[in-house]
Design a protein around this motif. Sequence first.
Motif, short mmCIF file in Angstrom:
data_model
loop_
_atom_site.label_atom_id
_atom_site.label_comp_id
_atom_site.label_asym_id
_atom_site.label_seq_id
_atom_site.Cartn_x
_atom_site.Cartn_y
_atom_site.Cartn_z
N SER A 106 2.95 5.45 -3.46
CA SER A 106 2.14 4.68 -4.41
C SER A 106 2.94 4.34 -5.65
O SER A 106 2.74 3.28 -6.26
CB SER A 106 0.85 5.43 -4.76
OG SER A 106 1.14 6.61 -5.49
N VAL A 162 0.85 -1.18 0.00
CA VAL A 162 0.00 0.00 0.00
C VAL A 162 0.89 1.23 0.00
O VAL A 162 1.80 1.33 0.82
CB VAL A 162 -0.92 0.02 1.25
CG1 VAL A 162 -1.80 1.25 1.25
CG2 VAL A 162 -1.73 -1.26 1.33
N GLY A 163 0.64 2.14 -0.92
CA GLY A 163 1.42 3.36 -0.98
C GLY A 163 0.54 4.58 -0.95
O GLY A 163 -0.56 4.57 -1.49
N HIS A 164 1.05 5.63 -0.32
CA HIS A 164 0.37 6.92 -0.31
C HIS A 164 1.26 7.94 -0.99
O HIS A 164 2.45 8.00 -0.72
CB HIS A 164 0.08 7.36 1.13
CG HIS A 164 -0.51 8.73 1.20
ND1 HIS A 164 0.20 9.81 1.62
CD2 HIS A 164 -1.74 9.19 0.86
CE1 HIS A 164 -0.57 10.89 1.55
NE2 HIS A 164 -1.75 10.53 1.10
#
Length: 138
Positions: free
Chosen positions: A127, A121-123
């Motif tokens: 991401s 999971v990337g923000h």
Amino acid sequence: MAAHPPLDSDVLPRAVRSRLVDNGNGLMMHLLEAGFDAGDRPCVLLLHGFPELAYSWRKVMPALAAAGYHVVAPDQRGYGRTNGGDASYDGDWRSFRFLNLVRDAMGLLAEIGVRNVRGVVGHDFGSWVAAWCALVRP
């Protein structure tokens, strides 16, 4: 640059720990971890964005651990308490190429004994690294 110690447990939720791990790619990586003490759980890797840190994930991590996951959130290359490489203004930017950032993540997981992950999971900027992880190591 002097190495920073792990975060004090007083600033983290009770279920989250902070530690430093040599990732085998030239970094001593700082990571936050939850759900590490319950045996062979599926792993979720959380990658922060810019200008954030692993600390940004601290409130999400206990819920993921309670759902049965081993949760790992590192400070990525050039951020926070992770040391190594050259993050100076005039430094070698090639170490920040996406394939090398994938190597950082894979090396960290290998060093802590994780052989595969259930999800990455990337923000924000994380991401992009998560997408490259999925492309290179599906």
